[in-house]
Design a protein around this motif. Structure first.
Motif, PDB file in Angstrom:
ATOM      1  N   UNK A 158       0.839  -1.362   0.072  1.00  0.00           N
ATOM      2  CA  UNK A 158      -0.041  -0.283   0.120  1.00  0.00           C
ATOM      3  C   UNK A 158       0.979   1.333  -0.161  1.00  0.00           C
ATOM      4  N   UNK A 159       1.860   1.253   0.748  1.00  0.00           N
ATOM      5  CA  UNK A 159       2.695   2.435   0.909  1.00  0.00           C
ATOM      6  C   UNK A 159       3.303   2.660  -0.418  1.00  0.00           C
ATOM      7  N   UNK A 160       4.303   1.420  -1.028  1.00  0.00           N
ATOM      8  CA  UNK A 160       4.728   1.623  -2.365  1.00  0.00           C
ATOM      9  C   UNK A 160       4.016   2.281  -3.457  1.00  0.00           C
ATOM     10  N   UNK A 161       2.375   1.767  -3.489  1.00  0.00           N
ATOM     11  CA  UNK A 161       1.531   2.217  -4.398  1.00  0.00           C
ATOM     12  C   UNK A 161       1.240   3.621  -4.185  1.00  0.00           C
ATOM     13  N   UNK A 175       9.407  16.525  -2.031  1.00  0.00           N
ATOM     14  CA  UNK A 175       8.693  16.241  -0.829  1.00  0.00           C
ATOM     15  C   UNK A 175       8.020  14.798  -0.727  1.00  0.00           C
ATOM     16  N   UNK A 176       7.612  14.229  -2.034  1.00  0.00           N
ATOM     17  CA  UNK A 176       7.024  12.953  -2.057  1.00  0.00           C
ATOM     18  C   UNK A 176       7.956  12.088  -1.688  1.00  0.00           C
ATOM     19  N   UNK A 177       9.193  12.533  -2.211  1.00  0.00           N
ATOM     20  CA  UNK A 177      10.385  11.245  -2.071  1.00  0.00           C
ATOM     21  C   UNK A 177      10.841  11.248  -0.674  1.00  0.00           C
ATOM     22  N   UNK A 178      10.987  12.474  -0.037  1.00  0.00           N
ATOM     23  CA  UNK A 178      11.460  12.694   1.234  1.00  0.00           C
ATOM     24  C   UNK A 178      10.410  11.883   2.192  1.00  0.00           C
ATOM     25  N   UNK A 179       9.036  12.264   1.960  1.00  0.00           N
ATOM     26  CA  UNK A 179       7.897  11.553   2.973  1.00  0.00           C
ATOM     27  C   UNK A 179       8.141  10.071   2.525  1.00  0.00           C
ATOM     28  N   UNK A 180       8.158   9.627   1.466  1.00  0.00           N
ATOM     29  CA  UNK A 180       8.259   8.020   1.181  1.00  0.00           C
ATOM     30  C   UNK A 180       9.400   7.590   1.749  1.00  0.00           C
ATOM     31  N   UNK A 181      10.511   8.157   2.080  1.00  0.00           N
ATOM     32  CA  UNK A 181      11.688   7.442   2.471  1.00  0.00           C
ATOM     33  C   UNK A 181      11.396   7.444   3.926  1.00  0.00           C
ATOM     34  N   UNK A 187       7.811   2.292   8.661  1.00  0.00           N
ATOM     35  CA  UNK A 187       7.365   1.150   8.547  1.00  0.00           C
ATOM     36  C   UNK A 187       8.198  -0.192   8.957  1.00  0.00           C
ATOM     37  N   UNK A 188       9.477   0.107   8.442  1.00  0.00           N
ATOM     38  CA  UNK A 188      10.469  -1.026   8.677  1.00  0.00           C
ATOM     39  C   UNK A 188      10.642  -1.298  10.209  1.00  0.00           C
ATOM     40  N   UNK A 189      10.575  -0.266  11.146  1.00  0.00           N
ATOM     41  CA  UNK A 189      10.453  -0.275  12.499  1.00  0.00           C
ATOM     42  C   UNK A 189       9.395  -0.931  13.172  1.00  0.00           C
ATOM     43  N   UNK A 190       8.287  -0.860  12.513  1.00  0.00           N
ATOM     44  CA  UNK A 190       6.907  -1.397  12.830  1.00  0.00           C
ATOM     45  C   UNK A 190       6.836  -2.592  12.251  1.00  0.00           C
ATOM     46  N   UNK A 191       7.611  -3.350  11.584  1.00  0.00           N
ATOM     47  CA  UNK A 191       7.184  -4.617  11.083  1.00  0.00           C
ATOM     48  C   UNK A 191       7.084  -5.732  12.042  1.00  0.00           C
ATOM     49  N   UNK A 192       7.706  -5.891  13.242  1.00  0.00           N
ATOM     50  CA  UNK A 192       7.565  -6.856  14.293  1.00  0.00           C
ATOM     51  C   UNK A 192       6.302  -6.496  14.889  1.00  0.00           C
ATOM     52  N   UNK A 193       5.945  -5.366  15.371  1.00  0.00           N
ATOM     53  CA  UNK A 193       4.841  -5.027  16.066  1.00  0.00           C
ATOM     54  C   UNK A 193       3.422  -5.337  15.137  1.00  0.00           C
ATOM     55  N   UNK A 310       3.112  15.656   8.785  1.00  0.00           N
ATOM     56  CA  UNK A 310       2.973  16.272  10.190  1.00  0.00           C
ATOM     57  C   UNK A 310       2.415  15.129  11.117  1.00  0.00           C
ATOM     58  N   UNK A 311       1.680  13.966  10.661  1.00  0.00           N
ATOM     59  CA  UNK A 311       1.383  13.096  11.401  1.00  0.00           C
ATOM     60  C   UNK A 311       2.530  11.838  11.683  1.00  0.00           C
ATOM     61  N   UNK A 312       3.667  12.239  10.392  1.00  0.00           N
ATOM     62  CA  UNK A 312       4.756  11.208  10.681  1.00  0.00           C
ATOM     63  C   UNK A 312       5.660  11.849  11.782  1.00  0.00           C
ATOM     64  N   UNK A 313       5.645  13.007  11.957  1.00  0.00           N
ATOM     65  CA  UNK A 313       6.696  13.935  12.745  1.00  0.00           C
ATOM     66  C   UNK A 313       6.361  13.576  14.122  1.00  0.00           C
ATOM     67  N   UNK A 314       7.398  12.605  14.977  1.00  0.00           N
ATOM     68  CA  UNK A 314       7.152  12.650  16.364  1.00  0.00           C
ATOM     69  C   UNK A 314       6.949  13.804  17.281  1.00  0.00           C
TER      70      UNK A 314
END
Length: 487
Positions: A158-161, A175-181, A187-193, A310-314
């Motif tokens: 879903x993210x890649x799409x 901006x899209x590239x930076x947000x995607x990265x 997501x990588x950090x969340x995979x086990x969760x 903004x939602x991604x910013x801790x």
């Protein structure tokens, strides 16, 4: 938007029946009559669906009926063929071979959709609570993911799409590239969760498109409708991701307080605090979806792109505790300050009254017998409260604790639950006669999670709370001082 040429005769029939032009999306045309709605799936093939085949349109119309009818009985009626007679005339469920299929529904007044209600400022606390309850019921009834389903892989797809779609709609590429990265790293950090949540049963065949426009008042109750029917993999997702669309949408409507209320009601009913680690990522991903959809429509995709960022910013979390005797307005103050604390949609509001009801398997407003307030149970309630607070803080979500906190040990435990994050404690004070009148009125209404009576208040008032080190606020008007302390 246009209806495919081959469906023009069917559209003409439905236009005559409805007496009006259809409301169109890129995949459907909805003809709204006085007492019936006819929904026609367009014969289109897109990257994410294929309705070009007659059999497929029938299948997905029937699938839409099956998904939505249990939650909106009476709104979703049936699926009927459009038939062509020997003389070439078209009719609904007439003689001859089917040339198309339509879903029949009941009309909903245009002012009864929740996005319309939100625009006019009509999202009352009771309506928000009922909306959250409807989502709880929806998720409870949703079947679990099938064996072999891979939730982290689904989220990655879903993210890649969505990164690809954002690039394809003219949004700023850097901006899209930076947000995607940044999204991929999260997501990588969340995979086990995410994998653990799937194993625990939180990945289900959800609604899939749960924004305000897909909720309406039906028979007086908030009702989800128009569940995503054309992609089982896309709709099979974490219940937290399903909820995140509604929360993100409310925030974009300038209704962060409403989003906070819905989140807290949902969590008070389910106890699913494990969704909090993924919430910022999920809200960002839902905003990305809207960013490229709006950009494709010629709308303000940049606003949703900024929301995703903004939602991604801790945001550093903190813990606030509100204590005081029954009737001092602890819950009112907690609900006022929670939306403004920390990451969207604000702080987790943990209330002993709601925790106690959830432990008993009851809705917050249900009544409990006196034995549910035995000392051992009260200790267990507070232990669960503090454990949830620590879990939320570790996930990056601020917390507001709401309890009497008459016992100094409980106040100390509340402070300990905050470590290593900032802690603020408020103690609300008011004359006992005022508190008696408030508790008596609340008990008579019977619409609050508190079971406290005047007798309970009097017993609490006679106890010694020990020295109060928290900031004492006048319960008559505590909000300005609380906000100043938290600024």
């Amino acid at each position: 938007m246009t209806i495919p040429e081959g469906q023009a005769p069917v559209a003409a029939l439905l236009r005559r029946l409805a007496g009006a032009d259809p409301v169109e999306t890129h995949i459907s045309a909805v003809f709204i009559g006085r007492d019936t709605v006819w929904k026609l799936k367009k014969a289109v093939r897109l990257g994410f669906l294929d309705f070009s085949d007659l059999a497929a349109r029938r299948h997905f119309a029937e699938r839409e009926l099956a998904l939505n009818q249990p939650h909106a009985p009476g709104m979703y009626r049936d699926v009927v063929p459009v038939t062509r007679a020997a003389d070439g005339t078209l009719a609904l469920a007439g003689e001859g071979e089917p040339v198309d299929w339509v879903l029949r529904m009941a009309p909903v007044p245009k002012d009864d959709f929740l996005d319309v209600i939100a625009r006019r400022g009509g999202l009352t606390p009771d309506l928000l609570d009922a909306t959250a309850d409807a989502v709880v019921a929806l998720h409870a009834a949703a079947p679990p993911a099938p064996p072999g389903f891979d939730a982290p892989a689904g989220a990655a797809k879903v993210l890649a799409g969505n990164i690809r779609d954002c690039h394809g709609t003219g949004l700023p590429p850097m901006r899209v590239a930076a947000l995607g990265t940044a999204m991929q790293a999260r997501l990588d950090a969340l995979i086990p969760h995410l994998a653990a949540r799937q194993a625990a049963g939180h990945v289900r065949r959800c609604h899939g498109d749960l924004h305000l426009g897909n909720l309406c008042l039906w028979e007086g109750r908030p009702t989800p409708f128009d569940a995503l029917e054309f992609d089982e993999a896309m709709a099979t997702t974490d219940t937290g991701y399903d909820l995140a669309f509604l929360l993100m949408d409310l925030c974009q409507f300038g209704q962060r307080g409403a989003a906070n209320r819905v989140m807290n009601r949902y969590l008070a009913r389910t106890g699913d605090f494990g969704l909090l680690p993924g919430l910022g990522f999920w809200m960002a991903l839902r905003a990305m979806v809207r960013a490229h959809v709006e950009a494709r429509r010629g709308g303000d995709g940049l606003a949703y792109l900024a929301a995703a960022e903004e939602h991604l910013r801790p945001v550093p979390p903190r813990l606030v505790a509100v204590g005081g005797l029954q009737g001092t307005g602890k819950t009112w103050l907690a609900r006022q300050i929670a939306p403004d604390l920390g990451a969207a949609p604000g702080a987790l509001h943990l209330r002993t009254d709601e925790t106690r009801k959830r432990r008993a398997g009851l809705a917050p407003e249900a009544r409990l017998p006196p034995e549910a307030y035995a000392e051992a149970e009260s200790q267990a309630v507070h232990a669960e409260l503090f454990a949830a607070a620590r879990q939320a803080l570790a996930a990056g979500q601020s917390v507001v604790l709401d309890a009497v906190f008459l016992d100094p040990a409980q106040r100390q435990a509340a402070e300990g639950a905050a470590a290593p994050y900032p802690f603020t404690g408020f103690w609300l004070a008011a004359p006992l006669d005022l508190l008696r009148s408030r508790v008596a009125a609340r008990s008579a209404e019977g619409r609050d999670a508190s079971d406290a009576t005047v007798a309970v208040l009097d017993r609490a008032a006679a106890a010694d709370p020990g020295p109060i080190a928290w900031q004492v606020l006048d319960a008559a008007d505590p909000l300005p001082a609380a906000r100043a302390a938290l600024a």
